[in-house]
Design an enzyme around this catalytic site. Structure first.
Site, mmCIF file in Angstrom:
data_model
loop_
_atom_site.group_PDB
_atom_site.id
_atom_site.type_symbol
_atom_site.label_atom_id
_atom_site.label_comp_id
_atom_site.label_asym_id
_atom_site.label_seq_id
_atom_site.Cartn_x
_atom_site.Cartn_y
_atom_site.Cartn_z
ATOM 1 N N ASP A 8 0.902 -1.167 0.000
ATOM 2 C CA ASP A 8 0.000 0.000 0.000
ATOM 3 C C ASP A 8 0.935 1.210 0.000
ATOM 4 O O ASP A 8 1.207 1.809 1.018
ATOM 5 C CB ASP A 8 -0.963 -0.001 1.194
ATOM 6 C CG ASP A 8 -0.289 -0.002 2.559
ATOM 7 O OD1 ASP A 8 0.792 -0.625 2.701
ATOM 8 O OD2 ASP A 8 -0.826 0.617 3.493
ATOM 9 N N HIS A 238 9.095 -0.773 9.372
ATOM 10 C CA HIS A 238 8.163 -1.904 9.341
ATOM 11 C C HIS A 238 8.338 -2.778 8.084
ATOM 12 O O HIS A 238 8.716 -3.949 8.165
ATOM 13 C CB HIS A 238 6.714 -1.395 9.362
ATOM 14 C CG HIS A 238 6.415 -0.451 10.474
ATOM 15 N ND1 HIS A 238 6.293 -0.863 11.771
ATOM 16 C CD2 HIS A 238 6.190 0.891 10.476
ATOM 17 C CE1 HIS A 238 5.998 0.182 12.533
ATOM 18 N NE2 HIS A 238 5.939 1.253 11.776
HETATM 19 C C1 BDR Z 1 2.174 -0.601 8.809
HETATM 20 O O1 BDR Z 1 1.125 0.313 8.534
HETATM 21 C C2 BDR Z 1 1.424 1.095 7.404
HETATM 22 O O2 BDR Z 1 1.089 2.430 7.632
HETATM 23 C C3 BDR Z 1 2.895 0.943 7.157
HETATM 24 O O3 BDR Z 1 3.202 1.089 5.785
HETATM 25 C C4 BDR Z 1 3.176 -0.450 7.668
HETATM 26 O O4 BDR Z 1 2.907 -1.403 6.681
HETATM 27 C C5 BDR Z 1 2.750 -0.319 10.187
HETATM 28 O O5 BDR Z 1 1.773 -0.514 11.171
HETATM 29 CA CA CA Z 2 2.617 -0.747 4.354
#
Ligand code: BDR
Ligand code: CA
Length: 313
Positions: A8, A238
């Site tokens: 995303d 992340h």
């Molecule tokens: C996740 O949420 C999204 O906003 C970031 O891209 C990551 O995949 C972290 O909680």
């Molecule tokens: Ca993400």
């Protein structure tokens, strides 16, 4: 190992994309786009523009399903910017997404490559669950390393739920109940792998467009984290950590168990071991420890090298 990313495409997804290209042990064969930080059409546009920037416009991009009328939450737009990439103006690609659907591409790839393929979802589980529903052999054969969830720490959008899972808890629950091989790389580990402006300065110092664009995007993300989570002292890596674990699972310590996701009530979106399947053969590994020093060092070095190489062409 061949790899597919399901992004995303916000800022840490962009880092995951760059890391999949930079990692010597991964061959990125396609990107499927999902919703979350941005809408699916914007995730597609960001991904195509980033692939162009990183000199890999040959990699196909596929659009996944989205809830009708989906719009990113206020907090997503704050962390990733309205355009998902920290308000940095990426040069648009003149390419468009592939005609094949994300789901069909995933099904075909697992049939073609089996154990030589890893799928790395870094957004909601919607597309992966749709592929599992479409063909049971997909769930039986797919190797998945996902960014999402939280087992030993609180969530980041509620006390229980991590952002990716909170978008579609039913899909993640379906994934956990049907996958035969999933590694969950959640907040338990991704909030220990942090980046600061000291590291982005190295990318900027390459003097290349790619180095500058990534430094600008990530500095925006670091500033957002300084507001929402000042105790961390940096931004959470992340999505790129999931890429790293896909290539090298020895980076993390795991708990082997069978997982579920709460889909009802106040804990909706919580990822937790399934108490009804504790004595069954585990199908999930949940990362609870990480060699963050090694991961961050390799990550920063490899991206620096990638930005330098792309800029030299
Ligand atoms: C996740 O949420 C999204 O906003 C970031 O891209 C990551 O995949 C972290 O909680
Ligand atoms: Ca993400």
């Amino acid at each position: 190992m061949k790899a597919i990313l399901d992004l995303d495409t916000g800022i840490d997804d962009a880092l995951a994309l760059a890391y999949a290209l930079a990692h010597p042990d991964l061959e990125l064969i396609g990107v499927t786009c999902t919703y979350g930080n941005v809408t699916v059409p914007l995730a597609v546009r960001n991904t195509l523009a980033l692939l162009e920037l990183l000199d890999r416009p040959d990699i196909p991009v596929f659009a996944g399903p989205s809830p009708d009328g989906f719009q990113p939450s206020e907090i997503s737009s704050f962390i990733h910017g309205q355009n998902g990439v920290g308000e940095v103006a990426l040069t648009p690609s003149d390419k468009t997404e592939d005609a094949q659907s994300a789901t069909d591409f995933l099904l075909q790839a697992v049939r073609d490559y089996g154990d030589d393929l890893v799928i790395i979802p870094t957004g909601p589980s919607t597309t992966i669950a749709q592929a599992m529903l479409a063909d049971a052999t997909f769930a039986a054969n797919a190797h998945i390393v996902m960014m999402g969830g939280a087992l030993t720490v609180p969530g980041n959008v509620s006390a229980w739920a991590e952002a990716n899972i909170s978008q579609d808890p039913d899909a993640t629950d379906y994934l956990f109940r049907h996958s035969q091989d999933v590694i969950m790389v959640g907040l338990d580990v991704t909030l220990r792998t942090l980046l600061t402006e000291k590291e982005t300065a190295r990318w900027r110092a390459t003097g290349t467009t790619a180095g500058e664009v990534f430094a600008d995007m990530v500095d925006y993300y670091i500033r957002a984290y300084a507001t929402t989570a000042p105790h961390l002292g940096g931004c959470g890596l992340h999505d790129p950590l999931a890429v790293a674990v896909a290539a090298d699972p020895s980076l993390v310590e795991v708990i082997e168990t069978n997982m579920k996701t709460d889909t009802q009530g106040p804990t909706r979106g919580r990822t937790i071991a399934d108490e009804t399947r504790l004595s069954q053969e585990p199908t999930a590994k949940v990362a609870v420890g990480v060699d963050n020093e090694r991961f961050v060092r390799e990550f920063v070095d490899r991206l620096e090298e990638l930005f330098r190489t792309v800029g030299a062409k």
